[in-house]
Design an enzyme around this catalytic site. Structure first.
Site, PDB file in Angstrom:
ATOM      1  N   ASP A  97     -77.902  38.602  56.356  1.00 36.24           N
ATOM      2  CA  ASP A  97     -78.156  37.427  57.203  1.00 36.24           C
ATOM      3  C   ASP A  97     -79.174  37.682  58.320  1.00 36.24           C
ATOM      4  OD1 ASP A  97     -76.645  35.612  55.767  1.00 36.24           O
ATOM      5  OD2 ASP A  97     -74.784  36.198  56.748  1.00 36.24           O
ATOM      6  N   ASP A 154     -75.261  32.119  49.861  1.00 31.33           N
ATOM      7  CA  ASP A 154     -75.833  31.911  51.195  1.00 31.33           C
ATOM      8  C   ASP A 154     -77.214  32.576  51.342  1.00 31.33           C
ATOM      9  OD1 ASP A 154     -73.061  32.300  50.797  1.00 31.33           O
ATOM     10  OD2 ASP A 154     -72.636  32.288  52.924  1.00 31.33           O
TER      11      ASP A 154
END
Ligand code: GLY
Length: 368
Positions: A97, A154
């Site tokens: 991320d 994601d």
């Protein structure tokens, strides 16, 4: 509804944001951290600076600065960007991320202001993400010995920082890694009906698919709404940067499945095929999917996607927005996972709404 009526609605939302957001900034400076959620009317930060959502607060500030030109927001973005440097120094806590953490905070800041420190942060984030690539064709998501072969939907959003790095440095390696990962996701995660897996566990040595997991959704094989939203927007990011028609087609298939499952009231449940009770909603999924559908509209010119985006945004605003100054955040029904963290305020629920408002005002340029 006409584009002009949608633009007027966005203008009204901006007026509300102009009242609410300075209060959020003041409260953020009181905690000396990066806002994640709200407790007793105050921002609460996560203890680790490496927390995956820590880029969304400065990114909201950059979007507000873009819309208003008010230095209050740029200064607050810079405060948070400097705090985030602690995550680079920590290193061990970092994960895939890094895209979320730096692409839209530092990357957009650099695009607007030309600030060199923010360019370096964005390129460093891209290098860290590229280093997580497994030559079997996927990017490793999380840390931990048992997760060396795990990839999650994601990550499609994080690919943006890789495309950015290739475009900036003229070195195709970053973009190739992004496309190899997207190709694997297209082949292995996206189901025939247009829905997506959350987690796929690969053998890290051979690339063989070992297991598919429901992750933050209801159960294995179910339809986690935020995962669907990441897939819509994520494939559109890959399409925007490569022009590839297969990515566009995939985004459209996932968006069509999403629309079918939410069109009753346009307030996505946390899992789109879970039982109606308990009722667990997720405003984050609505905002992310809306931005992805505005991208689809840009690519295809099909009003269906712009209407769907507008329906999602107006439903979440009407039912779940808290514009009062009792709390520094806006959206009340953000959900961490089907199993925990229901109906909270979350910095990224607000972020995607703000991005969508900026898009609907017209003349938008801060593309992931
Ligand atoms: N990227 C983790 C989540 O969407 O909750």
């Amino acid at each position: 509804m006409s584009h002009e009526a949608q633009r007027l609605w966005a203008q009204q939302m901006l007026e509300k944001l102009r009242v609410k957001m300075p209060h959020g900034v003041k409260k953020a400076q009181e905690i000396a951290g990066i806002p994640y959620t709200v407790q007793d009317g105050n921002w609460l930060a996560k203890p680790s600076i490496c927390w995956w959502t820590n880029g969304f607060w400065p990114a909201s500030m950059v979007q507000m600065y873009d819309m208003t030109g008010d230095e209050l927001y740029l200064n607050e973005a810079r405060r948070a960007e400097e705090l985030l440097d602690g995550a680079f120094r920590d290193y061990y806590g970092l994960h895939h991320d890094v895209g979320f953490m730096w692409r839209i905070a530092s990357g957009f800041d650099w695009q607007l202001t030309g600030d060199e420190d923010n360019l370096k942060r964005t390129l460093l984030a891209a290098s860290l993400l590229a280093s997580r690539y497994n030559p079997n064709g996927f990017i490793r998501a999380w840390n931990g010995e048992e997760k060396t072969g795990w990839a999650i939907i994601d990550c499609m959003m994080n690919l943006s920082v890789l495309y950015f790095a290739s475009e900036h440095t003229h070195d195709p390696r970053f973009s190739l890694i992004a496309q190899h990962h997207a190709d694997t996701v297209q082949r292995v995660f996206i189901r025939k009906d247009g829905t997506s897996e959350h987690i796929v566990c690969f053998d890290p040595m051979t690339g063989e698919v070992l297991e598919k997991r429901g992750g933050q959704g209801w159960k294995d094989g179910s339809v986690w709404s935020r995962g669907q939203a990441w897939a819509i927007y994520g494939f559109m990011i890959s399409h925007r940067h490569t022009g590839r028609a297969d990515y566009l087609k995939t985004a459209q298939r996932v968006a069509d499945a999403f629309i079918d499952l939410v069109k009753d009231d346009w307030l996505p449940a946390c899992d789109l095929v879970a039982p109606k009770e308990p009722e667990i909603r997720d405003d984050c999924a609505a905002g992310i999917a809306a931005c992805g559908m505005l991208e689809l509209y840009d690519a295809l010119g099909d009003e269906k996607y712009r209407e769907a985006a507008f329906n999602l945004l107006t439903a979440m605003e009407k039912q779940h927005a808290d514009w009062s100054l009792d709390t520094p955040a806006i959206f009340t029904h953000c959900t961490e996972a089907y199993s925990k963290g229901h109906h909270m305020y979350m910095n990224y629920g607000d972020y995607y709404f703000i991005e969508a408002v900026n898009r609907l005002l017209g003349d938008y340029k801060l593309y992931w």
